[in-house]
Enzyme design. Sequence first.
Site, PDB file in Angstrom:
ATOM      1  N   ASP A  11      28.890  21.340   5.717  1.00 20.04           N
ATOM      2  CA  ASP A  11      29.499  20.972   4.455  1.00 20.04           C
ATOM      3  C   ASP A  11      31.026  21.004   4.668  1.00 20.04           C
ATOM      4  OD1 ASP A  11      29.861  20.719   1.523  1.00 20.04           O
ATOM      5  OD2 ASP A  11      30.497  22.808   1.682  1.00 20.04           O
ATOM      6  N   ASP A  13      34.022  21.036   1.654  1.00 20.55           N
ATOM      7  CA  ASP A  13      34.773  21.861   0.702  1.00 20.55           C
ATOM      8  C   ASP A  13      34.103  23.220   0.518  1.00 20.55           C
ATOM      9  OD1 ASP A  13      36.835  19.940  -0.114  1.00 20.55           O
ATOM     10  OD2 ASP A  13      35.167  18.807  -0.957  1.00 20.55           O
ATOM     11  N   ASP A 174      28.369  26.448   1.875  1.00 22.34           N
ATOM     12  CA  ASP A 174      28.755  27.594   1.040  1.00 22.34           C
ATOM     13  C   ASP A 174      28.100  27.611  -0.329  1.00 22.34           C
ATOM     14  OD1 ASP A 174      30.479  25.294   0.321  1.00 22.34           O
ATOM     15  OD2 ASP A 174      31.358  26.707  -1.096  1.00 22.34           O
TER      16      ASP A 174
END
Length: 227
Positions: A11, A13, A174
């Site tokens: 991922d 951001d 995240d």
Amino acid sequence: MSKPLRLAIFDVDGTLVDSQGDIVAAMAAAFAAVEAPLPSRAEILSIVGLSLDVAMTVLAPARPAGDHKIMVEAYKDAYMRLRAEVGVAQSSPLYPGALDILRRLHGEPEILLGVATGKSKRGLDKLIAGHGLDGLFITQQVADFHPSKPHPSMIHQAMADAGVGPEATVMIGDTSFDMDMAAAAGVTGIGVTWGYHGADRLTAATHLVESYTALPPLLEQIWSIPA
């Protein structure tokens, strides 16, 4: 005898870069464009990872579809303007250790790197160029061409691009959207604890790591790759 290929999908951001300042500021511009009250910072960061059209419906469910479209465009314009003002490195700095780990993994001939992000292709291209990440990712999956996370489409296409199966793939992210996407695709989900969702929300993760230094030994354990 060559080792089997492995795929590590990241991922962006909240995992590779910390872009929360610009995300919150761009969302403020989006809500101002339709004169709607701005959600809290925590509410805004809770939707990071979703495609923008989905994120707007989550954050402003009572607004009409036309407003959501205006908000998406206002967000994109504000985000690009903010990044242009200060540059990618300051606008979306890499997390400590991220670049070293990417280069280390890229140096392993059997490990392929990919990206699966809610960003647009334009946004991802600028970020990769701004951080000098060109050539690291053999597959780049973005919101322009897929349903929003946690739909597994991004991971399915990344595996097809790399020519590997679920048993040889990990998804590193995240948010709960990343880990739910990994579970839906049948791949190992590695949740990072420094991003925008707390560890308590990463319930679908197979593993959790608290720093990038913990990632190589975990991949060695998962894939039995010598350090």
